[in-house]
Design a protein around this motif. Structure first.
Motif, short mmCIF file in Angstrom:
data_model
loop_
_atom_site.label_atom_id
_atom_site.label_comp_id
_atom_site.label_asym_id
_atom_site.label_seq_id
_atom_site.Cartn_x
_atom_site.Cartn_y
_atom_site.Cartn_z
N GLU A 1 7.56 -2.24 -19.82
CA GLU A 1 7.81 -3.46 -19.02
C GLU A 1 7.58 -3.24 -17.52
O GLU A 1 7.31 -4.19 -16.78
CB GLU A 1 9.23 -3.96 -19.27
N VAL A 2 7.73 -1.98 -17.08
CA VAL A 2 7.44 -1.70 -15.66
C VAL A 2 6.05 -1.07 -15.55
O VAL A 2 5.76 -0.30 -14.62
CB VAL A 2 8.51 -0.79 -14.99
N GLY A 3 5.20 -1.40 -16.50
CA GLY A 3 3.85 -0.82 -16.58
C GLY A 3 3.02 -1.00 -15.31
O GLY A 3 2.24 -0.12 -14.95
N PHE A 4 3.23 -2.13 -14.62
CA PHE A 4 2.44 -2.37 -13.40
C PHE A 4 2.79 -1.32 -12.34
O PHE A 4 1.90 -0.67 -11.77
CB PHE A 4 2.71 -3.78 -12.86
N ASP A 5 4.10 -1.15 -12.11
CA ASP A 5 4.55 -0.15 -11.12
C ASP A 5 4.08 1.24 -11.53
O ASP A 5 3.59 2.02 -10.71
CB ASP A 5 6.09 -0.15 -11.02
N LEU A 6 4.23 1.51 -12.83
CA LEU A 6 3.84 2.81 -13.38
C LEU A 6 2.34 3.06 -13.14
O LEU A 6 1.94 4.14 -12.71
CB LEU A 6 4.14 2.80 -14.89
N GLY A 7 1.55 2.03 -13.44
CA GLY A 7 0.10 2.13 -13.28
C GLY A 7 -0.31 2.39 -11.85
O GLY A 7 -1.17 3.23 -11.57
N ILE A 8 0.34 1.68 -10.93
CA ILE A 8 0.01 1.87 -9.50
C ILE A 8 0.35 3.30 -9.07
O ILE A 8 -0.42 3.95 -8.37
CB ILE A 8 0.80 0.86 -8.62
N LEU A 9 1.50 3.79 -9.55
CA LEU A 9 1.90 5.16 -9.18
C LEU A 9 0.93 6.19 -9.75
O LEU A 9 0.58 7.17 -9.08
CB LEU A 9 3.34 5.45 -9.64
N PHE B 1 0.81 -1.22 0.00
CA PHE B 1 0.00 0.00 0.00
C PHE B 1 0.85 1.28 0.00
O PHE B 1 0.31 2.38 0.08
CB PHE B 1 -0.94 0.01 1.21
N LEU B 2 2.17 1.11 -0.08
CA LEU B 2 3.05 2.28 -0.01
C LEU B 2 3.63 2.59 -1.40
O LEU B 2 4.17 1.70 -2.06
CB LEU B 2 4.18 2.04 1.00
N PRO B 3 3.55 3.87 -1.81
CA PRO B 3 3.99 4.20 -3.17
C PRO B 3 5.49 3.95 -3.43
O PRO B 3 5.88 3.62 -4.55
CB PRO B 3 3.66 5.69 -3.31
N LEU B 4 6.30 4.10 -2.37
CA LEU B 4 7.74 3.94 -2.57
C LEU B 4 8.08 2.51 -3.01
O LEU B 4 9.07 2.30 -3.73
CB LEU B 4 8.50 4.33 -1.29
N THR B 5 7.28 1.54 -2.62
CA THR B 5 7.52 0.15 -3.03
C THR B 5 7.57 0.05 -4.56
O THR B 5 8.48 -0.56 -5.14
CB THR B 5 6.38 -0.76 -2.51
N TYR B 6 6.59 0.69 -5.20
CA TYR B 6 6.49 0.62 -6.67
C TYR B 6 7.52 1.52 -7.33
O TYR B 6 8.01 1.22 -8.41
CB TYR B 6 5.06 0.97 -7.09
N ALA B 7 7.82 2.65 -6.65
CA ALA B 7 8.83 3.57 -7.19
C ALA B 7 10.20 2.88 -7.21
O ALA B 7 10.92 2.91 -8.21
CB ALA B 7 8.88 4.83 -6.34
N VAL B 8 10.54 2.22 -6.09
CA VAL B 8 11.85 1.54 -5.98
C VAL B 8 11.91 0.37 -6.96
O VAL B 8 12.90 0.21 -7.69
CB VAL B 8 12.07 1.05 -4.52
N ASP B 9 10.85 -0.41 -6.99
CA ASP B 9 10.82 -1.59 -7.85
C ASP B 9 10.97 -1.20 -9.32
O ASP B 9 11.80 -1.75 -10.05
CB ASP B 9 9.48 -2.32 -7.62
#
Lengths: 252, 246
Positions: B217-225, B195-203
């Motif tokens: 390719e990092v579309g999932f992280d991008l989408g969550i952000l 639930f924390l945005p930094l998780t997806y930013a770092v990943d």
């Protein structure tokens, strides 16, 4: 007949109540304020003056009662008809005097750059700060900040002006200048609602409402309120105390 | 909502920061100082800095973006200017957007400084495209700015706002894979990390910088952000009650 009367009213407040959580700030308050006058809302700290002004400018929403501004139900579209000078100076300290006024001119849809610059100059000359236009707010005295704050409130020529304790911290000369300016605005049809706790301000208003514990305890012209005490030479301070005591007796 | 109002507010913020020269200088210099200190403290062998640099870039973007916007927005409230704005024709969305535009310029400048300093001066290696790293960082910044505005609505003064840093930023540093992989933490903490945005930013940034992956390719992280940024700005506009000064 009633419509014709409403047309002449700048503000109509009918049985308005407002609470901050469990604290009752306004109780069943009604007021009818004619256009083109200075109307003083007077009372001690905590009487509900600021709450009333915040309700009228749309910062708070009343739970009960009805408010009409210029014959209409207040909406966001009416915000440009309102000028508001809060109790605090409410200025951007990092900006210059002119930048502060210019910012609010833009916010109030004065889009044309030349017209805006002309209007900013006009209001800054009016509050005697044109010479200090490039100074940062931090360099100004308290009275000067009050004047900039007033300039920000009137830059868009609003027909309704709400001033929350506008003369606090002003010296007598400056206070007289402010009232002279308010009288000029009245003569141009602007309705001014001033909240204050000083009787010196009260004497300058065309009509007054005395507030206490969120209720209007008396309303009328300064002369009417003084005469109501029964003493021929009563001051407004005495009139206020007279109505406070009378209200106390009624409550008892 | 009127875009012209948002731009007017953004212009005012720009003027405010530029006129305050010390603040402006600090905004530009502090990221370099922080990054240098981190670089000095890390062992140069084993490529440890190369591994942690993407996480640090994301963390610093969130930290500075959050701090810059949060404090400034709080001042808008404590100075009473927010109350004045709320009584004007400006809508709540205009204010949130104006802040986003206004501080984006400075947060972006900080990000550019950190990114280029890390890559070209500290000689941190990366494999992905520089422009893709940059675009990803912009999105991280937008999240941080919106988060700063949102959290500042819960603070009544600067002291309270500063207390939100250990509450909002610090846990993310420990829980979002900056120092150790999220997978090594307990299941409960892994859920919190989701639930924390930094998780997806770092990943996302790690995958672009270390594995050379593309933005798609990092579309999932991008989408969550993106979802986080939009969601938090909508909530902020909603919570920015008209009782601004109360």
């Amino acid at each position: 007949m009633l419509d014709a009367m409403s047309d002449k009213l700048a503000i109509e407040v009918e049985k308005v109540s407002f609470n901050y959580a469990k604290l009752k700030a306004l109780s069943d308050l009604s007021l009818r304020i004619p256009r083109g006058i200075s109307f003083g809302v007077l009372g001690p700290n905590g009487a509900g003056k600021t709450t009333l002004i915040r309700l009228l400018v749309g910062l708070l929403k009343q739970k009960e009662g009805r408010i009409q501004l210029l014959g209409q139900h207040p909406t966001r579209q009416m915000a440009h008809l309102i000028g508001y000078m809060p109790q605090q100076h409410s200025l951007y300290n990092e900006l210059s005097v002119a930048q502060n006024v210019d910012f609010f001119a833009k916010i109030y849809r004065l889009k044309n750059r030349t017209e805006r610059a002309k209007r900013v100059e006009e209001v800054l000359r009016l509050v005697n700060l044109w010479e200090r236009r490039n100074d940062g707010i931090m360099k100004l005295s308290g009275g000067m900040k009050q004047r900039v704050s007033l300039a920000c409130a009137i830059v868009h020529n609003p027909p309704l002006l709400f001033l929350d304790e506008p003369t606090v911290g002003l010296d007598p000369e400056l206070r007289a200048n402010f009232w002279q300016h308010f009288a000029n605005l009245n003569s141009r049809g602007v309705t001014i609602i001033v909240s204050s706790h000083t009787m010196d301000d009260a004497a300058h208003c065309n009509r007054l409402a005395f507030l206490r514990s969120g209720r209007v305890i008396a309303e009328g012209t300064p002369l009417q309120l003084c005469q109501a005490t029964g003493k021929p030479d009563a001051t407004l301070e005495e009139a206020f105390l007279y109505f406070v005591r009378r209200e106390g007796k009624n409550d008892a | 909502m009127m875009p012209s109002h948002a731009l007017t507010i953004a212009g005012r913020i720009f003027n405010q920061v530029v006129r305050d020269r010390r603040t402006f200088a600090l905004i530009m210099i502090v990221p370099i100082v922080v990054m240098t200190l981190i670089w000095l403290s890390f062992p140069k062998e084993m490529g440890m800095l190369d591994y942690i640099a993407p996480a640090l870039l994301a963390t610093l973007a969130i930290f500075f973006g959050f701090l810059l916007t949060g404090i400034s927005f709080l001042r808008e409230r404590s100075q009473g200017t927010l109350e004045r704005l709320m009584a004007s024709p400006v809508s709540r969305s205009d204010i949130v957007l104006g802040y986003l535009f206004g501080f984006f310029i400075f947060a972006l400048a900080q990000t550019v400084i950190i990114l280029f300093y890390t890559i070209y001066v500290l000689d941190v290696h990366y494999t992905g495209d520089l422009w893709q790293i940059f675009v990803f960082q912009i999105l991280v910044l937008i999240c941080a700015i919106n988060l700063g505005i949102f959290i500042s609505t819960f603070a009544r003064n600067e002291f309270q706002m500063v207390q939100f840093i250990p509450l909002i930023i610090l846990p993310q540093v420990f829980l979002c894979g900056v120092l150790w992989p999220v997978e090594q933490m307990s299941t409960a903490l892994q859920w919190v990390a989701k639930f924390l945005p930094l998780t997806y930013a770092v990943d996302g940034l790690r995958e672009i910088m270390l594995q050379g992956k593309s933005l798609i390719e990092v579309g999932f992280d991008l989408g969550i952000l993106v979802a986080f940024a939009v969601g938090i700005s909508l909530i902020t506009a909603f919570t920015l009650k008209r009782s601004a000064g109360s």
